[in-house]
Scaffold this motif. Sequence first.
Motif, short mmCIF file in Angstrom:
data_model
loop_
_atom_site.label_atom_id
_atom_site.label_comp_id
_atom_site.label_asym_id
_atom_site.label_seq_id
_atom_site.Cartn_x
_atom_site.Cartn_y
_atom_site.Cartn_z
N UNK A 1 19.24 61.70 49.28
CA UNK A 1 19.44 61.11 50.60
C UNK A 1 20.40 59.93 50.61
N UNK A 2 20.49 59.19 49.49
CA UNK A 2 21.32 57.98 49.42
C UNK A 2 22.04 57.95 48.08
N UNK A 3 22.81 58.99 47.82
CA UNK A 3 23.44 59.16 46.51
C UNK A 3 24.41 58.07 46.12
N UNK A 4 24.93 57.32 47.09
CA UNK A 4 25.88 56.26 46.78
C UNK A 4 25.19 54.94 46.43
N UNK A 5 23.90 54.83 46.72
CA UNK A 5 23.17 53.59 46.46
C UNK A 5 22.71 53.53 45.00
N UNK A 6 22.55 52.33 44.48
CA UNK A 6 22.00 52.15 43.15
C UNK A 6 20.48 52.02 43.23
N UNK A 7 19.82 52.18 42.08
CA UNK A 7 18.36 52.15 42.04
C UNK A 7 17.90 51.34 40.85
N UNK A 8 16.95 50.45 41.08
CA UNK A 8 16.28 49.70 40.02
C UNK A 8 14.80 49.95 40.13
N UNK A 9 14.19 50.37 39.02
CA UNK A 9 12.76 50.63 39.02
C UNK A 9 12.11 50.06 37.78
N UNK A 10 10.78 50.12 37.74
CA UNK A 10 10.05 49.54 36.62
C UNK A 10 10.08 50.42 35.38
N UNK A 11 9.99 51.74 35.56
CA UNK A 11 9.72 52.61 34.43
C UNK A 11 10.93 53.33 33.87
N UNK A 12 12.02 53.44 34.64
CA UNK A 12 13.19 54.20 34.22
C UNK A 12 14.43 53.31 34.29
N UNK A 13 15.50 53.63 33.52
CA UNK A 13 16.69 52.78 33.51
C UNK A 13 17.35 52.71 34.89
N UNK A 14 18.00 51.59 35.20
CA UNK A 14 18.70 51.47 36.48
C UNK A 14 19.85 52.45 36.57
N UNK A 15 20.18 52.86 37.78
CA UNK A 15 21.29 53.78 38.01
C UNK A 15 22.23 53.20 39.06
N UNK A 16 23.55 53.39 38.85
CA UNK A 16 24.54 52.99 39.83
C UNK A 16 24.85 51.51 39.83
N UNK A 17 25.94 51.15 40.53
CA UNK A 17 26.36 49.75 40.66
C UNK A 17 26.88 49.51 42.07
N UNK A 18 26.10 49.89 43.07
CA UNK A 18 26.53 49.78 44.46
C UNK A 18 26.00 48.50 45.10
N UNK A 19 26.65 48.03 46.19
CA UNK A 19 26.16 46.84 46.90
C UNK A 19 24.77 47.03 47.48
N UNK A 20 24.42 48.27 47.78
CA UNK A 20 23.08 48.59 48.25
C UNK A 20 22.24 49.09 47.07
N UNK A 21 21.09 48.47 46.88
CA UNK A 21 20.23 48.83 45.76
C UNK A 21 18.79 48.99 46.22
N UNK A 22 18.20 50.12 45.91
CA UNK A 22 16.79 50.35 46.14
C UNK A 22 16.01 49.83 44.94
N UNK A 23 14.93 49.11 45.21
CA UNK A 23 14.12 48.50 44.15
C UNK A 23 12.70 49.05 44.26
N UNK A 24 12.21 49.65 43.18
CA UNK A 24 10.98 50.45 43.24
C UNK A 24 9.97 49.98 42.20
N UNK A 25 8.75 49.86 42.61
CA UNK A 25 7.62 49.79 41.68
C UNK A 25 6.71 50.96 42.03
#
Length: 270
Positions: free
Chosen positions: A67-91
């Motif tokens: 749904x948001x392939x251009x956004x980056x993602x930071x989570x607790x259990x898996x390595x971060x992905x992407x380097x976009x100005x928009x970042x989803x942060x997940x626990x």
Amino acid sequence: MSAPTSPERRWRDDLHLAHTIADQADALTLPRFEAQDFNVETKPDLTPVTEVDRAAEKLVRDYLARARGRDSVLGEELPPTGHAPRQWVIDPIDGTKNFVRGVPVWATLIGLVEDGEVVVGLVSAPALGKRWWAVAGGGAWTGRSLSSAKRLGVSSVGSLGDASLSYSSLSGWAERRRLRGMLSLMQSCWRTRAYGDFWSYMLLAEGAVDLAAEPELELYDMAALVPIVTEAGGAFTSLDGEAGPWGGSAVASNGRLHKAIMKHLGSETD
């Protein structure tokens, strides 16, 4: 010149997406919690993790990738992905220790950071049957769905002597050389309870408690909480007074009491 886009409209689709993802995560995590049919491992930092944590985070990431392939993602259990100005942060499961012991106080946290500000926050606690969310500039809400929601507001308590303080535990305060300040704060408050983890901050946003603090937290522990607290009228800083989830610790209040709580916690003690 076109009229500026309201916050609700600007991030409306992102909020809807967060709710959709939370629905899917809840459908995965709640049955596993109720059945207690999972393996528990210990991470290098000595905190527990289950296969459900990892499966839930993968589910969220897979949905975001579509749904948001251009956004980056930071989570607790898996390595971060992407380097976009928009970042989803997940626990995927905040409160894993509760999860593995059958205590219903755990939740999936989903936050969206844009240009250095958390603009969307959602907390879904399916075992409690509750969900909270906020969009920057659009207020904080709780309910089972977007169409059935109640607006949140912090308390009007103005004195520590009348205040209810929620925390997770006392461990960590000594390591940060702030135990004396924390104990002093606890003694100054009318009531203290260790509701713990995300729930302390959601109760604050609801006006049920007035203060919450933790000495050591990661970005994924806090990102989703910040807009819910602040849009409900509260304040959220680090122990050093830095606004938002960036300082590695959390001090949250109804706003009126923030200077008082920082007086106790805002400096190191022996």
